[in-house]
Design a protein around this motif. Sequence first.
Motif, PDB file in Angstrom:
ATOM      1  N   TYR A   1      38.530 -71.913  13.236  1.00 32.07           N
ATOM      2  CA  TYR A   1      38.932 -70.707  12.513  1.00 32.07           C
ATOM      3  C   TYR A   1      40.328 -70.287  12.953  1.00 32.07           C
ATOM      4  N   PHE A   2      41.097 -69.761  11.998  1.00 35.32           N
ATOM      5  CA  PHE A   2      42.377 -69.138  12.297  1.00 35.32           C
ATOM      6  C   PHE A   2      42.154 -67.630  12.404  1.00 35.32           C
ATOM      7  N   LYS A   3      42.578 -67.059  13.490  1.00 36.18           N
ATOM      8  CA  LYS A   3      42.412 -65.619  13.667  1.00 36.18           C
ATOM      9  C   LYS A   3      43.420 -64.862  12.798  1.00 36.18           C
ATOM     10  N   THR A   4      42.975 -63.700  12.304  1.00 39.61           N
ATOM     11  CA  THR A   4      43.837 -62.876  11.459  1.00 39.61           C
ATOM     12  C   THR A   4      44.528 -61.765  12.237  1.00 39.61           C
ATOM     13  N   GLY A   5      44.014 -61.460  13.428  1.00 40.76           N
ATOM     14  CA  GLY A   5      44.524 -60.317  14.176  1.00 40.76           C
ATOM     15  C   GLY A   5      43.852 -59.021  13.795  1.00 40.76           C
ATOM     16  N   ILE A   6      42.922 -59.087  12.834  1.00 41.42           N
ATOM     17  CA  ILE A   6      42.115 -57.923  12.441  1.00 41.42           C
ATOM     18  C   ILE A   6      40.763 -58.093  13.130  1.00 41.42           C
ATOM     19  N   LYS A   7      40.572 -57.357  14.200  1.00 39.53           N
ATOM     20  CA  LYS A   7      39.460 -57.622  15.119  1.00 39.53           C
ATOM     21  C   LYS A   7      38.101 -57.614  14.427  1.00 39.53           C
ATOM     22  N   SER A   8      37.828 -56.608  13.604  1.00 39.89           N
ATOM     23  CA  SER A   8      36.509 -56.507  12.969  1.00 39.89           C
ATOM     24  C   SER A   8      36.264 -57.673  12.014  1.00 39.89           C
ATOM     25  N   PHE A   9      37.307 -58.075  11.272  1.00 40.73           N
ATOM     26  CA  PHE A   9      37.174 -59.209  10.351  1.00 40.73           C
ATOM     27  C   PHE A   9      36.941 -60.495  11.131  1.00 40.73           C
ATOM     28  N   ASP A  10      37.710 -60.685  12.199  1.00 47.54           N
ATOM     29  CA  ASP A  10      37.568 -61.903  12.997  1.00 47.54           C
ATOM     30  C   ASP A  10      36.202 -61.961  13.674  1.00 47.54           C
ATOM     31  N   THR A  11      35.668 -60.802  14.049  1.00 44.59           N
ATOM     32  CA  THR A  11      34.348 -60.755  14.678  1.00 44.59           C
ATOM     33  C   THR A  11      33.251 -61.047  13.654  1.00 44.59           C
ATOM     34  N   ALA A  12      33.391 -60.460  12.464  1.00 44.04           N
ATOM     35  CA  ALA A  12      32.349 -60.610  11.439  1.00 44.04           C
ATOM     36  C   ALA A  12      32.336 -62.003  10.828  1.00 44.04           C
ATOM     37  N   ASP A  13      33.516 -62.546  10.548  1.00 40.02           N
ATOM     38  CA  ASP A  13      33.596 -63.799   9.793  1.00 40.02           C
ATOM     39  C   ASP A  13      34.231 -64.952  10.559  1.00 40.02           C
ATOM     40  N   GLY A  14      34.652 -64.685  11.780  1.00 42.94           N
ATOM     41  CA  GLY A  14      35.272 -65.736  12.576  1.00 42.94           C
ATOM     42  C   GLY A  14      36.759 -65.868  12.357  1.00 42.94           C
ATOM     43  N   GLY A  15      37.252 -65.270  11.266  1.00 36.60           N
ATOM     44  CA  GLY A  15      38.647 -65.415  10.872  1.00 36.60           C
ATOM     45  C   GLY A  15      38.728 -66.217   9.591  1.00 36.60           C
TER      46      GLY A  15
ATOM     47  N   LYS B   1      53.284 -54.708  -2.020  1.00 42.10           N
ATOM     48  CA  LYS B   1      53.285 -53.828  -0.852  1.00 42.10           C
ATOM     49  C   LYS B   1      51.870 -53.432  -0.407  1.00 42.10           C
ATOM     50  N   SER B   2      50.889 -54.236  -0.791  1.00 40.73           N
ATOM     51  CA  SER B   2      49.522 -53.961  -0.349  1.00 40.73           C
ATOM     52  C   SER B   2      49.211 -54.597   0.997  1.00 40.73           C
ATOM     53  N   GLY B   3      50.131 -55.397   1.518  1.00 42.34           N
ATOM     54  CA  GLY B   3      49.926 -56.022   2.822  1.00 42.34           C
ATOM     55  C   GLY B   3      49.555 -57.489   2.761  1.00 42.34           C
ATOM     56  N   ARG B   4      49.591 -58.072   1.561  1.00 39.16           N
ATOM     57  CA  ARG B   4      49.174 -59.476   1.408  1.00 39.16           C
ATOM     58  C   ARG B   4      50.046 -60.422   2.232  1.00 39.16           C
ATOM     59  N   THR B   5      51.362 -60.286   2.083  1.00 36.45           N
ATOM     60  CA  THR B   5      52.260 -61.195   2.786  1.00 36.45           C
ATOM     61  C   THR B   5      52.266 -60.924   4.283  1.00 36.45           C
ATOM     62  N   SER B   6      52.178 -59.667   4.673  1.00 40.49           N
ATOM     63  CA  SER B   6      52.118 -59.343   6.101  1.00 40.49           C
ATOM     64  C   SER B   6      50.907 -59.993   6.749  1.00 40.49           C
ATOM     65  N   LEU B   7      49.771 -59.964   6.055  1.00 40.13           N
ATOM     66  CA  LEU B   7      48.563 -60.597   6.582  1.00 40.13           C
ATOM     67  C   LEU B   7      48.770 -62.105   6.737  1.00 40.13           C
ATOM     68  N   ALA B   8      49.348 -62.742   5.728  1.00 41.35           N
ATOM     69  CA  ALA B   8      49.564 -64.192   5.776  1.00 41.35           C
ATOM     70  C   ALA B   8      50.540 -64.569   6.890  1.00 41.35           C
ATOM     71  N   LEU B   9      51.632 -63.819   7.037  1.00 42.47           N
ATOM     72  CA  LEU B   9      52.594 -64.096   8.096  1.00 42.47           C
ATOM     73  C   LEU B   9      51.956 -63.932   9.470  1.00 42.47           C
ATOM     74  N   GLN B  10      51.098 -62.935   9.600  1.00 39.18           N
ATOM     75  CA  GLN B  10      50.427 -62.698  10.875  1.00 39.18           C
ATOM     76  C   GLN B  10      49.500 -63.863  11.221  1.00 39.18           C
ATOM     77  N   ILE B  11      48.750 -64.344  10.239  1.00 38.37           N
ATOM     78  CA  ILE B  11      47.868 -65.492  10.472  1.00 38.37           C
ATOM     79  C   ILE B  11      48.685 -66.698  10.909  1.00 38.37           C
ATOM     80  N   ALA B  12      49.822 -66.938  10.254  1.00 37.75           N
ATOM     81  CA  ALA B  12      50.677 -68.077  10.603  1.00 37.75           C
ATOM     82  C   ALA B  12      51.227 -67.934  12.016  1.00 37.75           C
ATOM     83  N   CYS B  13      51.633 -66.726  12.373  1.00 32.69           N
ATOM     84  CA  CYS B  13      52.190 -66.502  13.719  1.00 32.69           C
ATOM     85  C   CYS B  13      51.145 -66.726  14.799  1.00 32.69           C
ATOM     86  N   ILE B  14      49.942 -66.238  14.569  1.00 30.51           N
ATOM     87  CA  ILE B  14      48.871 -66.433  15.558  1.00 30.51           C
ATOM     88  C   ILE B  14      48.519 -67.914  15.652  1.00 30.51           C
ATOM     89  N   ALA B  15      48.457 -68.595  14.500  1.00 31.85           N
ATOM     90  CA  ALA B  15      48.117 -70.020  14.490  1.00 31.85           C
ATOM     91  C   ALA B  15      49.150 -70.851  15.242  1.00 31.85           C
TER      92      ALA B  15
END
Length: 222
Positions: free
Chosen positions: A6-20, A34-48
Amino acid sequence: MSSPAYFKTGIKSFDTADGGVRSGLMYLVSGEEKSGRTSLALQIACIASRGNVRTYLLDCGGHIHYLRLSRIAANWGADLCRIEITFPRSFKEQERTIVWVADMAPAGSLVIVDDFTYLHRVQMVGDVNIDKSLFHSLAFQMACLKEACKTRNLTSIFITDVHDVPPKGITTPVASAITTYFADVHLGLFSDISGLKILKTIRGLAPGEYRLRIHEGGISED
């Protein structure tokens, strides 16, 4: 058989519930600008990147700013050398790039296609007979990466806009008949009246809803 990664998203509750974000699957992330779609994707890439995972990021709409990426990277201690960004300038170039990534990206890579339907919409002329080939290309692009997800354990995230469907009173992803057909998991991002963002599981995972805020270092739970 080994357990899926699993790739972590940095959203703790989501990663706990679904693994990422589960490797080998195709994710659709839809929402308004501006809903946060790209920010979420960039964050996943950075963590990965911290786990030596290579990310291929296609910026189809030209909306990703290096300063934004660098701040998220600094917050998460990312290795930007492992994030390769391309900027398709035409819908045909987008298709060629996706086919190349599907064929050549190392097994286990992460693929992010930001603003997947932007160049498709730019090229449409409003003539069904002419535009039909563009929809065929959209389906072909997703099918190529879907096959790579299955055979070489790539993980793909497609980011799309949404539009209103007045007769039904609902909001759906652009080209939803194609994007939702191929996606294993559909996540939606919405803005509420307080300015927070709501991440909702629409299909493919157990129902879930997460209240988020966007900040300089990425996106996190409120």
